[in-house]
Design an enzyme around this catalytic site. Structure first.
Site, PDB file in Angstrom:
ATOM      1  N   ARG A 297       0.819  -1.211   0.000  1.00 36.75           N
ATOM      2  CA  ARG A 297       0.000   0.000   0.000  1.00 36.75           C
ATOM      3  C   ARG A 297       0.856   1.264   0.000  1.00 36.75           C
ATOM      4  O   ARG A 297       0.549   2.222  -0.702  1.00 36.75           O
ATOM      5  CB  ARG A 297      -0.958  -0.027   1.196  1.00 36.75           C
ATOM      6  CG  ARG A 297      -2.121  -0.969   0.966  1.00 36.75           C
ATOM      7  CD  ARG A 297      -3.002  -1.170   2.172  1.00 36.75           C
ATOM      8  NE  ARG A 297      -4.168  -1.968   1.802  1.00 36.75           N
ATOM      9  CZ  ARG A 297      -5.094  -2.391   2.640  1.00 36.75           C
ATOM     10  NH1 ARG A 297      -4.988  -2.094   3.935  1.00 36.75           N
ATOM     11  NH2 ARG A 297      -6.117  -3.111   2.211  1.00 36.75           N
ATOM     12  N   TYR A 436      -6.187  -0.991  -6.857  1.00 35.91           N
ATOM     13  CA  TYR A 436      -5.545  -2.210  -6.353  1.00 35.91           C
ATOM     14  C   TYR A 436      -4.852  -2.002  -5.004  1.00 35.91           C
ATOM     15  O   TYR A 436      -4.602  -0.893  -4.579  1.00 35.91           O
ATOM     16  CB  TYR A 436      -4.641  -2.870  -7.375  1.00 35.91           C
ATOM     17  CG  TYR A 436      -3.429  -2.164  -7.936  1.00 35.91           C
ATOM     18  CD1 TYR A 436      -2.840  -1.061  -7.357  1.00 35.91           C
ATOM     19  CD2 TYR A 436      -2.835  -2.674  -9.103  1.00 35.91           C
ATOM     20  CE1 TYR A 436      -1.716  -0.473  -7.880  1.00 35.91           C
ATOM     21  CE2 TYR A 436      -1.705  -2.090  -9.647  1.00 35.91           C
ATOM     22  CZ  TYR A 436      -1.145  -0.989  -9.040  1.00 35.91           C
ATOM     23  OH  TYR A 436      -0.021  -0.415  -9.586  1.00 35.91           O
ATOM     24  N   GLU A 437      -4.621  -3.119  -4.343  1.00 41.05           N
ATOM     25  CA  GLU A 437      -4.081  -3.172  -2.973  1.00 41.05           C
ATOM     26  C   GLU A 437      -4.987  -2.445  -1.975  1.00 41.05           C
ATOM     27  O   GLU A 437      -4.526  -1.833  -1.022  1.00 41.05           O
ATOM     28  CB  GLU A 437      -2.655  -2.592  -2.906  1.00 41.05           C
ATOM     29  CG  GLU A 437      -1.700  -3.123  -3.941  1.00 41.05           C
ATOM     30  CD  GLU A 437      -1.595  -4.643  -3.950  1.00 41.05           C
ATOM     31  OE1 GLU A 437      -2.071  -5.289  -3.007  1.00 41.05           O
ATOM     32  OE2 GLU A 437      -1.056  -5.188  -4.926  1.00 41.05           O
ATOM     33  N   GLY A 438      -6.276  -2.526  -2.189  1.00 43.14           N
ATOM     34  CA  GLY A 438      -7.244  -1.892  -1.296  1.00 43.14           C
ATOM     35  C   GLY A 438      -7.705  -0.570  -1.862  1.00 43.14           C
ATOM     36  O   GLY A 438      -6.933   0.383  -1.945  1.00 43.14           O
TER      37      GLY A 438
END
Length: 596
Positions: A297, A436-438
């Site tokens: 993140r 992406y990645e949250g």
């Protein structure tokens, strides 16, 4: 097409005068590592970025990876660039010495990673995912798995991936259905994963997949997920690569951007079961994977900076070369002389510099959180700061990148809307970052829930107190420009404090409130923290400007001017987001689902 030039001077300034790099290294008991060494490393990385990776950026956009018989062939030129990347030792930069790393501070790695992502984000995603796999194995892998996999991953000889998402399990990992069936000392992994970045390629002889899967007797939901290593090629008893594992790429996604990065649909167990090895304890895979996710993140937030810097450089060059219209003297002029173009350039320049200061500050906080010289309580306190800043780095910086890369197209005018200039690529590439990645929504809920409400705002208010000190320092300064910055920062801080207090007072009585206002709370904090760090930069520049130093008067004066612009242009957005937060945004619930 514009070339990419590493922003060496600004990176060095932030390291030296905002973070205090030499003091940081002394705190970490690494006094032999100095800011001069960091500058040399970043300069060398800049050469590879601009000379090797940057020219391949447009190649990756136009010549996509292809798949055949379950194997992916990467964009032409990428394999040779990757070999040069590992030959120069770049993957080893921050990894532990016991596994072949150089053990340099994380903040140096972050400064270097910015350059890779600016030069060629699609390429840089491959080593970024490997770094996440390394972090997870260092934290949770058994000694046997560490010895078998970490040296190859750290050297770059092998690459790593993270396999979370499934067709019916996106952000909701409780729905993960991939199976892990015990098979002697190993497991048979059966299932499908989607959206797997660099899930297959031919640049290295092996790929180490970290895969979330469920054991037969696992509890339901997220508490029943385990983490497994699934290598592309099985390692034999002599430590050599053996037969191809039962894992393959069945297709590649056709995407809006980052075309040079293969996004794979990965099938595990088509022939009966891919060989996998349990990482850590059973049913703790989600917490283990979040070791990778938190690293990823911050890395994705860094990508927001990187792609914005690339877009800014392109706008700057184009605006200096494009002759259009008349200047104040009635003469033909480059468009950089037009006020609205200057507004956009300053918006891009100040935004990227604020993001760079935040990315490097957050990275240095990770170094401090891992500092073995600290008492446990100090480490825990520092870890809270890392956890507080991570959703801001990921959420705000990637959302901000959408605006700044769009401005690049606007500076180019009609030429920005056609592919030949390359401006559209940066805009397209940036669009994945808030997803992406949250997603941004997930980051916003994390910030307002786990990082604010869970401790009644204590960690956040400690940060706000530091911002208050900077605002007061500048407001009382005898320099008029610094006074302006201080006053604007103080006003924005007051708005953020009002919003924070309102959230703390009202969230307990309204379970929907936090979700309603979480996005605006995140963006409010992003603009505020960015302004704070530019204010610190301006103050440091004012101290240096009349002294002999390596930066020069013009650079230092520009740092102050840029911070003034940010305080006038972006800090007022804190007030706007505060106003939205303090409404509770209940109107989003007024319509039924059928009314949309």
């Amino acid at each position: 097409m514009t070339t990419y030039t590493a922003p060496l001077q600004d990176s060095a300034f932030v390291l030296e005068h905002v973070i205090g790099f030499d003091q940081l290294c002394e705190t970490l008991n690494h006094s032999e590592i100095t800011v001069d060494l960091a500058k040399t490393i970043i300069e060398e990385a800049g050469k590879l970025a601009s000379e090797v990776l940057s020219p391949l950026n447009i190649v990756g956009d136009q010549k996509h990876p292809v798949t055949s018989a379950g194997q992916v062939t990467e964009t032409p030129g990428f394999s040779q660039a990757y070999q040069q990347y590992i030959d120069n030792g770049w993957p080893t930069l921050t990894a532990p010495e016991e596994f072949g790393g150089q053990a340099l501070p994380n903040v140096i790695g972050t400064a270097v990673n910015e350059l890779w992502h600016s030069a060629n984000m699609a390429f840089a995603l491959c080593p970024m995912l490997s770094q996440g796999a390394i972090e997870a194995l260092i934290a949770h892998g058994s000694p046997g798995l560490q010895q078998q996999y970490l040296p190859k991953l750290i050297s770059g000889e092998w690459t790593g991936t993270m396999n979370l998402t499934e067709p019916n399990a996106g952000s909701d990992l409780a729905a993960v259905a991939c199976k892990a069936i015990p098979d002697g000392n190993a497991f048979k992994i059966i299932g499908q994963k989607i959206f797997i970045t660099w899930g297959d390629h031919q640049m290295t002889p092996n790929i180490v997949h970290l895969v979330l899967a469920r054991l037969p007797d696992a509890p339901a939901g997220v508490k029943g997920i385990s983490l497994f290593i699934v290598p592309k090629y099985i390692i034999d008893e002599n430590g050599q690569l053996g037969e191809l594992n039962d894992v393959n790429c069945s297709s590649l996604e056709h995407k809006l951007g980052i075309h040079g990065s293969p996004t794979c649909v990965m099938n595990f167990g088509d022939q009966g079961g891919a060989v996998g090895y349990l990482v850590g304890e059973a049913n703790k895979g989600l917490s283990y994977m979040f070791t990778m996710m938190n690293h990823a993140r911050q890395s994705v937030g860094l990508q927001g900076l990187s792609i914005s810097e690339r877009a800014y450089q392109q706008s700057r060059q184009y605006s200096q070369e494009r002759i259009q219209g008349l200047n104040a003297q009635g003469e033909k002029a480059a468009i950089i002389q037009h006020p609205d173009v200057r507004r956009m350039l300053m918006a891009m320049k100040s935004g990227t510099e604020a993001m760079r200061a935040l990315a490097l500050t957050a990275a240095a906080d990770i170094d401090l959180a891992h500092n073995n010289q600290f008492e446990q309580s100090e480490k825990q306190q520092q870890q809270k700061r890392v956890e507080l800043l991570t959703p801001i780095v990921k959420g705000w910086m990637t959302e901000f990148a959408q605006e700044l890369t769009s401005l690049n197209i606007q500076v180019h005018g009609g030429m920005g809307f056609v592919e030949e200039t390359g401006a559209a690529q940066h805009y397209r590439d940036a669009r994945i970052l808030p997803i992406y990645e949250g997603t941004t929504g997930i980051q916003a809920l994390d910030l307002i829930g786990r990082k604010t409400l869970s401790d009644n705002g204590q960690s956040l208010k400690q940060l706000l107190a530091e911002i208050q000190s900077t605002a007061e320092l500048l407001t009382n300064h005898d320099n008029n420009q610094l006074q302006q910055i201080g006053e604007k920062l103080g006003r924005a801080l007051d708005h953020a404090l009002t919003a924070t207090d309102w959230i703390l007072e009202n969230a307990a009585n309204n379970k929907l409130l936090a979700g309603n206002v979480s996005f605006d709370n995140l963006m409010m904090m992003g603009y505020l923290v960015g302004g704070w760090l530019l204010a610190k930069s301006a103050h440091a520049a004012s101290v240096l400007i009349d002294q002999e130093n390596d930066y020069g008067h013009a650079f230092l004066a520009t740092k102050i001017n840029t911070a003034v612009f940010y305080s006038h242009y972006y800090l007022p957005r804190v007030s706007q987001h505060k106003d939205i937060v303090c409404t509770g945004l209940v109107s989003i619930l007024d319509l039924s689902a059928e009314q949309f």
